[in-house]
Design an enzyme around this catalytic site. Structure first.
Site, PDB file in Angstrom:
ATOM      1  CG  HIS A  68       0.665  -4.040  -1.370  1.00 10.12           C
ATOM      2  ND1 HIS A  68       1.406  -3.177  -2.128  1.00 10.12           N
ATOM      3  CD2 HIS A  68       1.539  -4.584  -0.471  1.00 10.12           C
ATOM      4  CE1 HIS A  68       2.655  -3.181  -1.720  1.00 10.12           C
ATOM      5  NE2 HIS A  68       2.763  -4.042  -0.717  1.00 10.12           N
ATOM      6  CD  GLU A  70      -3.103  -0.732  -3.283  1.00  8.34           C
ATOM      7  OE1 GLU A  70      -2.423   0.287  -3.479  1.00  8.34           O
ATOM      8  OE2 GLU A  70      -2.776  -1.610  -2.453  1.00  8.34           O
ATOM      9  CB  CYS A  96       3.549  -0.340  -4.749  1.00  6.71           C
ATOM     10  SG  CYS A  96       2.806  -1.970  -5.038  1.00  6.71           S
ATOM     11  CB  CYS A  99      -0.903  -2.205  -6.288  1.00  5.46           C
ATOM     12  SG  CYS A  99      -0.747  -3.338  -4.890  1.00  5.46           S
TER      13      CYS A  99
END
Length: 144
Positions: A68, A70, A96, A99
């Site tokens: 992801h 992040e 999410c 993260c």
């Protein structure tokens, strides 16, 4: 609009532009980590270094190896001489749960995001950890 909101809006627009670097077709996500009005890291969703830039399988679903935005931004911090203690994370989409854990551990104190996600467990965890979380609508730019 106050000065903080104006800066937040600018950084979120920059994160959206950064998301365009992603090879993912389902959803392109971008993230910036800002500390003392300086961008100290950036990331977008994609595969780990050395892997083919293919994010979805034949079924159209995201492959499990995709990082992801992040996570990419936070791991770049880990490899640099910077640290993210007290920083703000700007991300195009709500983090999410996985993260959110990284955000907490990285010492990020504020998260500003644009698009909601159907699951809210990441946002809920950030708030439980005392991290300031704000959703900010970002206007679409008029491009020729």
């Amino acid at each position: 609009m106050n000065k903080t909101s104006l800066l937040d809006s600018r950084y979120l627009r920059m994160a959206r532009i950064w998301a365009e670097n992603s090879y993912c077709t389902r959803r392109q996500v971008g993230a910036l980590i800002v500390k003392d009005k300086m961008i100290i890291s950036d990331g977008y969703n994609g595969t780990p270094s050395g892997f083919p830039n293919v994010c979805e399988g034949e079924d159209g679903l995201t492959l499990p190896c995709v990082l992801h935005a992040e996570a990419n931004a936070i791991t770049k911090i880990a490899r640099s001489g910077n640290n993210s203690d007290g920083a703000t994370l700007y991300v195009t989409d709500a983090p999410c749960i996985e993260c959110a854990k990284l955000i907490i551990q990285a010492g990020i104190r504020r998260v500003v995001y644009a698009r909601s996600y159907r699951l809210t467990d990441g946002i809920d965890l950030l708030r439980r950890a005392g991290i300031e979380v704000e959703q900010l609508e970002v206007e679409e730019e008029n491009r020729p």
